[in-house]
Design a protein around this motif. Structure first.
Motif, short mmCIF file in Angstrom:
data_model
loop_
_atom_site.label_atom_id
_atom_site.label_comp_id
_atom_site.label_asym_id
_atom_site.label_seq_id
_atom_site.Cartn_x
_atom_site.Cartn_y
_atom_site.Cartn_z
N VAL A 75 -6.26 16.76 -12.80
CA VAL A 75 -5.16 16.68 -11.83
C VAL A 75 -5.21 15.34 -11.09
O VAL A 75 -4.18 14.66 -10.93
N GLY A 76 -6.40 14.95 -10.63
CA GLY A 76 -6.53 13.68 -9.94
C GLY A 76 -6.15 12.50 -10.82
O GLY A 76 -5.50 11.55 -10.37
N LEU A 77 -6.56 12.56 -12.09
CA LEU A 77 -6.23 11.47 -13.02
C LEU A 77 -4.73 11.34 -13.20
O LEU A 77 -4.18 10.22 -13.16
N GLY A 78 -4.06 12.45 -13.39
CA GLY A 78 -2.61 12.39 -13.58
C GLY A 78 -1.87 11.86 -12.37
O GLY A 78 -0.95 11.03 -12.50
N LEU A 79 -2.26 12.31 -11.18
CA LEU A 79 -1.59 11.83 -9.96
C LEU A 79 -1.95 10.40 -9.63
O LEU A 79 -1.11 9.63 -9.15
N ALA A 80 -3.21 10.01 -9.87
CA ALA A 80 -3.65 8.65 -9.54
C ALA A 80 -3.01 7.60 -10.42
O ALA A 80 -2.92 6.42 -10.03
N MET A 81 -2.56 7.99 -11.60
CA MET A 81 -1.94 7.03 -12.52
C MET A 81 -0.54 6.63 -12.09
O MET A 81 -0.03 5.58 -12.53
N LEU A 82 0.12 7.42 -11.24
CA LEU A 82 1.53 7.18 -10.93
C LEU A 82 1.81 5.81 -10.34
O LEU A 82 2.76 5.14 -10.77
N PRO A 83 1.05 5.32 -9.34
CA PRO A 83 1.40 4.02 -8.77
C PRO A 83 0.88 2.82 -9.56
O PRO A 83 1.26 1.69 -9.28
N VAL A 84 0.02 3.06 -10.55
CA VAL A 84 -0.63 1.94 -11.24
C VAL A 84 0.36 1.05 -11.98
O VAL A 84 0.34 -0.18 -11.81
N PRO A 85 1.27 1.58 -12.81
CA PRO A 85 2.23 0.68 -13.48
C PRO A 85 3.08 -0.12 -12.52
O PRO A 85 3.38 -1.30 -12.78
N LEU A 86 3.49 0.49 -11.41
CA LEU A 86 4.33 -0.21 -10.43
C LEU A 86 3.57 -1.39 -9.82
O LEU A 86 4.10 -2.51 -9.72
N LEU A 87 2.32 -1.15 -9.42
CA LEU A 87 1.54 -2.22 -8.80
C LEU A 87 1.22 -3.34 -9.79
O LEU A 87 1.39 -4.52 -9.49
N LEU A 88 0.77 -2.95 -10.99
CA LEU A 88 0.44 -3.97 -11.99
C LEU A 88 1.69 -4.74 -12.41
O LEU A 88 1.62 -5.97 -12.62
N GLY A 89 2.82 -4.05 -12.53
CA GLY A 89 4.06 -4.74 -12.86
C GLY A 89 4.48 -5.74 -11.80
O GLY A 89 4.96 -6.84 -12.11
N ALA A 90 4.29 -5.38 -10.52
CA ALA A 90 4.65 -6.29 -9.44
C ALA A 90 3.77 -7.54 -9.45
O ALA A 90 4.26 -8.67 -9.31
N PHE A 91 2.48 -7.36 -9.67
CA PHE A 91 1.59 -8.52 -9.72
C PHE A 91 1.85 -9.38 -10.95
O PHE A 91 1.79 -10.61 -10.88
N ARG A 92 2.15 -8.75 -12.08
CA ARG A 92 2.45 -9.53 -13.28
C ARG A 92 3.76 -10.29 -13.12
O ARG A 92 3.91 -11.41 -13.62
N TRP A 93 4.76 -9.68 -12.45
CA TRP A 93 6.00 -10.40 -12.18
C TRP A 93 5.74 -11.65 -11.35
O TRP A 93 6.31 -12.71 -11.59
N LEU A 94 4.87 -11.51 -10.37
CA LEU A 94 4.53 -12.64 -9.52
C LEU A 94 3.90 -13.76 -10.33
O LEU A 94 4.02 -14.94 -9.98
N ASP A 95 3.25 -13.43 -11.43
CA ASP A 95 2.51 -14.39 -12.24
C ASP A 95 3.34 -14.97 -13.38
O ASP A 95 2.80 -15.64 -14.27
N ARG A 96 4.65 -14.75 -13.38
CA ARG A 96 5.47 -15.16 -14.52
C ARG A 96 5.60 -16.67 -14.65
O ARG A 96 5.83 -17.17 -15.76
N VAL A 97 5.50 -17.41 -13.56
CA VAL A 97 5.68 -18.86 -13.65
C VAL A 97 4.60 -19.48 -14.54
O VAL A 97 4.88 -20.28 -15.43
#
Length: 439
Positions: free
Chosen positions: A76-98
């Motif tokens: 249960v913890g694994l499933g719920l903890a995964m929810l914000p991970v793609p959003l956060l990693l995507g935001a940081f990767r977007w910042l690194d696009r230059v």
């Protein structure tokens, strides 16, 4: 009365352009370094060693968390903890696009946070809590002291170790504030992911014991606080360390004390903010919300603005540094303006893909990356922060641009025209000697 003004930094000379450049300073091994990346071209021994150590840490942390939460709670913890991970990693990767950093660095950063840093934190925090509880004979005081003093120091130090490893051993990929923010963000997101599994799994186990469910459950409350309200908490703390490392990377090499102090200062600030966040619960029933609204949200907004502003500054650096190479003939006049626009970059890759296929689009993407690295390299040299191998590194990047120039040049010129980023002088005016990139 006379005034003395600081002299502008000397412009590094640009290598003379020839129709058939020799690239004498580029070692043979580097001529293929930036071809399409393949795993077997990397340093197998280092990769295997680091991967094995992180995998072992992951197995140990998996066993520890599962022991504390139980199998059902862990899932249960694994499933719920995964929810914000793609959003956060995507935001940081977007910042690194230059100037996107290699994926291997980001995978290492996330793995370090999720496995190594989390393992160190669990072991050290547990030991410290038991020691304080034994010494004071007051478990509640041990909880408060451990959360506000011990945990921030241990956790931020463990996360910072991964950032510092990349800062020290991957300096070519660590060129400024954005790189520091992205690496620290990936590390902290990995750490928060593992920590959230533990907290949410324990909350689920507590609900199972007392028989609560739904919105009134401990799991729902924990999910709301950690996943909905504050998924950015750990990244916010560790980003301060990353900013310190990023500023140190931009500092002139002769300023050794400043280059050593800045990462430590960022780490101390990260510990302080982390301690304030953890200690907010001790300020009363509304202490958490007061700290959240009065400090955490404004701090998050300020750091977000700083990161986006720094990314725009990187684009301005490209348009300001590459004209020197256009004037020398290495690149076409339209390329600096096209390369300083993310929209034009995307159009250039799309044009190459339509005209010549996906290999051409990949070559244009690599060209954009090398040109960006070249602009940042020259910018650091003007600031006195270039490494001793500046000339060899510059020639190496020019070599890789030369290898892809036939495909990338027309694509970027097309993109510059399509986005209206080609400078043309108005009629009836003399623009001799005018440099549009410096306007």
């Amino acid at each position: 009365m006379t005034h003395s003004f600081p002299r502008p930094a000397p412009q590094p000379p640009v290598p003379a352009y020839r129709s058939d450049p020799a690239f004498d300073a580029v070692p043979e091994r580097a001529r293929h370094r930036y071809r399409p990346r393949r795993l077997w071209r990397s340093r197998v021994v280092r990769l295997g060693t680091v991967s094995t150590l992180l995998a072992l840490c992951g197995l140990v942390i998996l066993a520890l968390v599962r022991e504390q939460t139980g199998t059902e709670g862990f899932l249960v913890g694994l499933g719920l903890a995964m929810l914000p991970v793609p959003l956060l990693l995507g935001a940081f990767r977007w910042l690194d696009r230059v100037d996107p950093g290699p994926w291997r660095n980001l995978i290492f950063a996330f793995s370090w946070g999720a496995c190594a840093a989390a393992l160190v934190a669990i072991i050290a925090n547990t030991f410290a809590h038991r020691w304080i509880a034994t010494a004071t004979a007051d478990p509640s005081a041990a909880d408060t002291l451990g959360a506000t003093v011990i945990a921030p120091v241990v956790e931020e130090s463990a996360k910072a170790a991964g950032v510092l490893l990349l800062f020290l051993f991957r300096r070519r990929d660590f060129g400024g504030i954005v790189d520091g923010v992205v690496v620290a963000g990936f590390t902290a997101t990995g750490f928060a992911f593992t920590e959230n599994i533990l907290y949410l799994g324990n909350a689920f186990g507590e609900d199972q014991e007392i028989g609560t469910s739904g919105f009134a459950s401990v799991t729902a409350a924990t999910f709301f606080v950690r996943i909905v309200m504050s998924p950015f908490a750990h990244p916010l703390f560790t980003v301060l360390t990353g900013i310190g490392c990023g500023i140190a990377a931009l500092t002139a090499r002769r300023k050794r004390v400043r280059r050593a102090v800045l990462p430590l200062l960022g780490l101390v600030l990260a510990m302080g903010v982390h301690a304030l966040w953890n200690g907010s619960a001790a300020l009363g029933p509304w202490g958490f919300y007061a700290v959240y609204g009065a400090f955490m949200v404004p701090a998050f907004g300020l750091l977000t603005w700083l990161a986006i502003w720094t990314r725009q500054r990187e684009l301005r650096t490209i348009s300001g540094e590459l004209p020197a190479y256009a004037a020398a003939g290495w690149i076409s006049p339209a390329e600096p303006l096209a390369l300083s626009s993310m929209r034009a970059r995307g159009l250039a890759r799309s044009y190459a893909a339509r005209s010549f296929g996906s290999p051409a689009a990949r070559a244009v993407g690599e060209y954009e990356s090398f040109a960006t690295s070249l602009a940042f390299l020259r910018h650091r040299a003007r600031r006195g922060a270039a490494d001793p191998d500046f000339a060899a590194r510059e020639q190496e990047l020019l070599y890789h641009l030369w290898q892809r120039k036939e495909v990338a040049g027309p694509a970027l010129t097309y993109a510059a025209r399509a986005t209206g980023r080609v400078w043309t002088p108005p009629p009836h005016r003399d623009y001799a000697g005018y440099n549009p990139y410096r306007s």
